[in-house]
Motif scaffolding. Structure first.
Motif, PDB file in Angstrom:
ATOM      1  N   ARG A  96       0.818  -1.216   0.000  1.00  0.00           N
ATOM      2  CA  ARG A  96       0.000   0.000   0.000  1.00  0.00           C
ATOM      3  C   ARG A  96       0.850   1.263   0.000  1.00  0.00           C
ATOM      4  O   ARG A  96       0.334   2.348  -0.279  1.00  0.00           O
ATOM      5  CB  ARG A  96      -0.929   0.005   1.206  1.00  0.00           C
ATOM      6  N   ARG A 136     -14.127 -10.820   2.316  1.00  0.00           N
ATOM      7  CA  ARG A 136     -13.578  -9.814   1.398  1.00  0.00           C
ATOM      8  C   ARG A 136     -12.449 -10.427   0.583  1.00  0.00           C
ATOM      9  O   ARG A 136     -11.293 -10.426   0.993  1.00  0.00           O
ATOM     10  CB  ARG A 136     -13.104  -8.591   2.178  1.00  0.00           C
ATOM     11  N   ASP A 158     -10.484 -11.078  -3.298  1.00  0.00           N
ATOM     12  CA  ASP A 158     -10.169 -10.587  -4.643  1.00  0.00           C
ATOM     13  C   ASP A 158      -9.442 -11.710  -5.367  1.00  0.00           C
ATOM     14  O   ASP A 158      -8.393 -12.161  -4.926  1.00  0.00           O
ATOM     15  CB  ASP A 158      -9.292  -9.330  -4.556  1.00  0.00           C
ATOM     16  N   ARG A 166      -6.583 -12.876  -2.826  1.00  0.00           N
ATOM     17  CA  ARG A 166      -6.225 -11.795  -1.912  1.00  0.00           C
ATOM     18  C   ARG A 166      -7.374 -11.573  -0.941  1.00  0.00           C
ATOM     19  O   ARG A 166      -8.536 -11.459  -1.358  1.00  0.00           O
ATOM     20  CB  ARG A 166      -5.919 -10.510  -2.674  1.00  0.00           C
ATOM     21  N   VAL A 167      -7.037 -11.500   0.341  1.00  0.00           N
ATOM     22  CA  VAL A 167      -8.032 -11.372   1.400  1.00  0.00           C
ATOM     23  C   VAL A 167      -7.761 -10.096   2.179  1.00  0.00           C
ATOM     24  O   VAL A 167      -6.653  -9.885   2.684  1.00  0.00           O
ATOM     25  CB  VAL A 167      -7.978 -12.586   2.354  1.00  0.00           C
ATOM     26  N   ASP A 168      -8.763  -9.226   2.269  1.00  0.00           N
ATOM     27  CA  ASP A 168      -8.675  -8.018   3.096  1.00  0.00           C
ATOM     28  C   ASP A 168      -9.262  -8.304   4.463  1.00  0.00           C
ATOM     29  O   ASP A 168     -10.357  -8.875   4.579  1.00  0.00           O
ATOM     30  CB  ASP A 168      -9.413  -6.860   2.429  1.00  0.00           C
ATOM     31  N   THR A 169      -8.531  -7.882   5.496  1.00  0.00           N
ATOM     32  CA  THR A 169      -9.000  -8.031   6.870  1.00  0.00           C
ATOM     33  C   THR A 169      -9.097  -6.656   7.512  1.00  0.00           C
ATOM     34  O   THR A 169      -8.759  -5.641   6.892  1.00  0.00           O
ATOM     35  CB  THR A 169      -8.039  -8.923   7.679  1.00  0.00           C
ATOM     36  N   TRP A 182      -4.010  -7.204   4.896  1.00  0.00           N
ATOM     37  CA  TRP A 182      -4.411  -8.093   3.798  1.00  0.00           C
ATOM     38  C   TRP A 182      -3.352  -9.163   3.604  1.00  0.00           C
ATOM     39  O   TRP A 182      -2.204  -8.996   4.028  1.00  0.00           O
ATOM     40  CB  TRP A 182      -4.605  -7.319   2.486  1.00  0.00           C
ATOM     41  N   LEU A 215      -2.155 -12.305   0.485  1.00  0.00           N
ATOM     42  CA  LEU A 215      -2.327 -12.834  -0.859  1.00  0.00           C
ATOM     43  C   LEU A 215      -1.676 -14.208  -0.945  1.00  0.00           C
ATOM     44  O   LEU A 215      -0.535 -14.385  -0.507  1.00  0.00           O
ATOM     45  CB  LEU A 215      -1.686 -11.896  -1.894  1.00  0.00           C
ATOM     46  N   ALA A 248       1.818 -10.733   2.923  1.00  0.00           N
ATOM     47  CA  ALA A 248       0.918 -10.197   3.950  1.00  0.00           C
ATOM     48  C   ALA A 248       1.399  -8.816   4.367  1.00  0.00           C
ATOM     49  O   ALA A 248       2.603  -8.577   4.495  1.00  0.00           O
ATOM     50  CB  ALA A 248       0.866 -11.120   5.163  1.00  0.00           C
TER      51      ALA A 248
END
Length: 442
Positions: A278, A387, A389, A395-398, A402, A404, A418
């Protein structure tokens, strides 16, 4: 047959002369009438490049053999020779027992998914269009490509900030010597490491990482250089060391390049893969640009970078694309761009410090069946998280970050990334993802 970076694997197993002949035949059958070929420093490239050239000529394509050259050197040369395609025999950053073939278009972009699938289908069906006995292709050699690449590099950056800059270039026993030559031409004081091409990579492993670049880090620190540059075996990748001898984190280097490109253009879009930190999104947004996430692989990044409003594309692996120059990841170009940035805005450690980062953890898990593991882990993750993608892998958003999980396109690995607000949270997410992969592998 094809991963995200062409065909790649152990010679005599995955990669054979028979396969190279078949790919050459298929590229010509698919319509290429003039094709450039070249190779990196691996000794197995000698017979593999002969094999692919034979297949091309057998199906009527003329072959221009550039010899031992960097991948971006060949990719840039296709349009210059008015050729239809290029084939580089290289395993890039893979270990010495491996080799491979990567296919390029005149724009400098790697063959896209559709074209790779056409080639694979022709090979699978053995549907070759053999030339008549008196219409086979010619093969000639050309030794001008590296000099032309050097000219392009020196014309792409302002030499003034580079003049007098002290740079150490670790060529990694690969074919990226054009970087050192271009920097010298631009006025830099250059010291080289591992400059002798040797496909057994005696100086260090081909892949440049914080762990493999200890000699470069020490040379920069002890010699008081202002910048360290490192390439992989075919020089499509470039990574860096700052003036303190510290390895520059890959995502931070991506953020620096992206921010600079957006600022210079007054805006624009930046293409990066889904495993990117990010910190890149933040840096691009602050400069007035927009990030577009793609599948992992330079071909997917290049596809977005080729769009009219795109100004840059890059991957944390060390592949950097300036679309106004070429759609091929060009490690020597990245080296010259970074030298100009350090010379005008440095020191590099301060530039690195200007990028706000998040704790990021990456891991690789060896597997025998990548697709099966991903299929099983996806079932598990879908039952646990909402969540998701699936642009590339999973890919998992927490709430605090996140992670992948995706299969490597070039090696028998599942890769885990991560990122979170804290190191503890990033490590927790990494461990969670790794555990799910290991369970799916069992």
């Amino acid at each position: 047959m094809f991963g995200t970076s062409g065909v790649r694997g152990p010679v005599g197993e995955t990669v054979t002369a028979e396969l190279a002949v078949s790919i050459g035949r298929a590229v010509a059958t698919d319509g290429a009438s003039t094709v450039l070929v070249g190779r990196d420093a691996r000794e197995t490239g000698r017979f593999l490049v002969d094999a692919v050239a034979a297949g091309l000529a057998e199906c009527g394509a003329d072959v221009i053999d550039l010899g031992r050259v960097a991948t971006p050197t060949l990719a840039r040369s296709i349009a210059r020779f008015d050729a239809d395609a290029g084939v580089v025999v290289t395993a890039s950053h893979n270990p010495a027992p491996d080799n491979g073939l990567k296919l390029w278009t005149p724009s400098g972009q790697a063959f896209d998914t559709d074209r790779r699938e056409r080639i694979a289908d022709i090979v699978d069906r053995e549907a070759y269009d053999f030339a008549d006995w008196n219409a086979s292709g010619d093969r000639r050699r050309d030794s001008t490509a590296t000099a032309a690449h050097e000219d392009a590099l020196t014309g792409a950056v302002d030499p003034e900030p580079i003049d007098g800059l002290d740079v150490v270039v670790d060529i990694g026993n690969g074919v990226g010597g054009v970087t050192a030559d271009a920097l010298v031409e631009l006025g830099a004081d250059v010291t080289t490491l591992n400059a002798q091409p040797d496909g057994s990579f005696p100086g260090r492993p081909s892949e440049p990482t914080a762990e493999t670049l200890t000699a470069l880090c020490g040379q920069v620190e002890s010699g008081e250089a202002e910048l360290g540059i490192a390439h992989d075996g075919d020089a499509d990748r470039m990574l860096a060391v700052d003036e303190t001898g510290t390895f520059v984190p890959k995502d931070v280097l991506l953020a620096l390049f992206a921010r600079r490109a957006v600022a210079a253009a007054g805006g624009g879009r930046v293409a990066v893969p889904v495993d990117t930190s990010r910190c890149v999104d933040d840096a691009v947004a602050a400069a007035g640009g927009e990030v577009v996430h793609t599948k992992v692989g330079d071909v997917f990044v290049a596809a977005v970078a080729a769009e009219p409003d795109a100004v840059f594309g890059g991957e944390p692996s060390g592949a950097w694309i300036w679309p106004e120059e070429t759609l091929c990841p060009d490690g020597p170009l990245a080296a010259c761009k970074l030298a100009a940035l350090v010379g005008s805005r440095g020191p590099l450690s301060e530039l690195v410090g200007s990028v706000d980062t998040y704790p990021l953890a990456r891991d690789n898990i060896e597997v025998d069946d990548k697709s099966g593991v991903i299929e099983r882990v996806t079932e598990t993750i879908r039952a646990e998280f909402d969540r998701l993608d699936t642009t590339d892998g999973l890919r998992v958003d927490t709430d605090d970050g996140w992670f992948l999980i995706r299969a490597s396109g070039t090696q028998p690995l599942v890769r885990v990334t991560a990122e979170a607000e804290t190191e503890a949270a990033a490590e927790r997410l990494r461990e969670l993802a790794v555990d799910r992969v290991i369970d799916a592998r069992s």
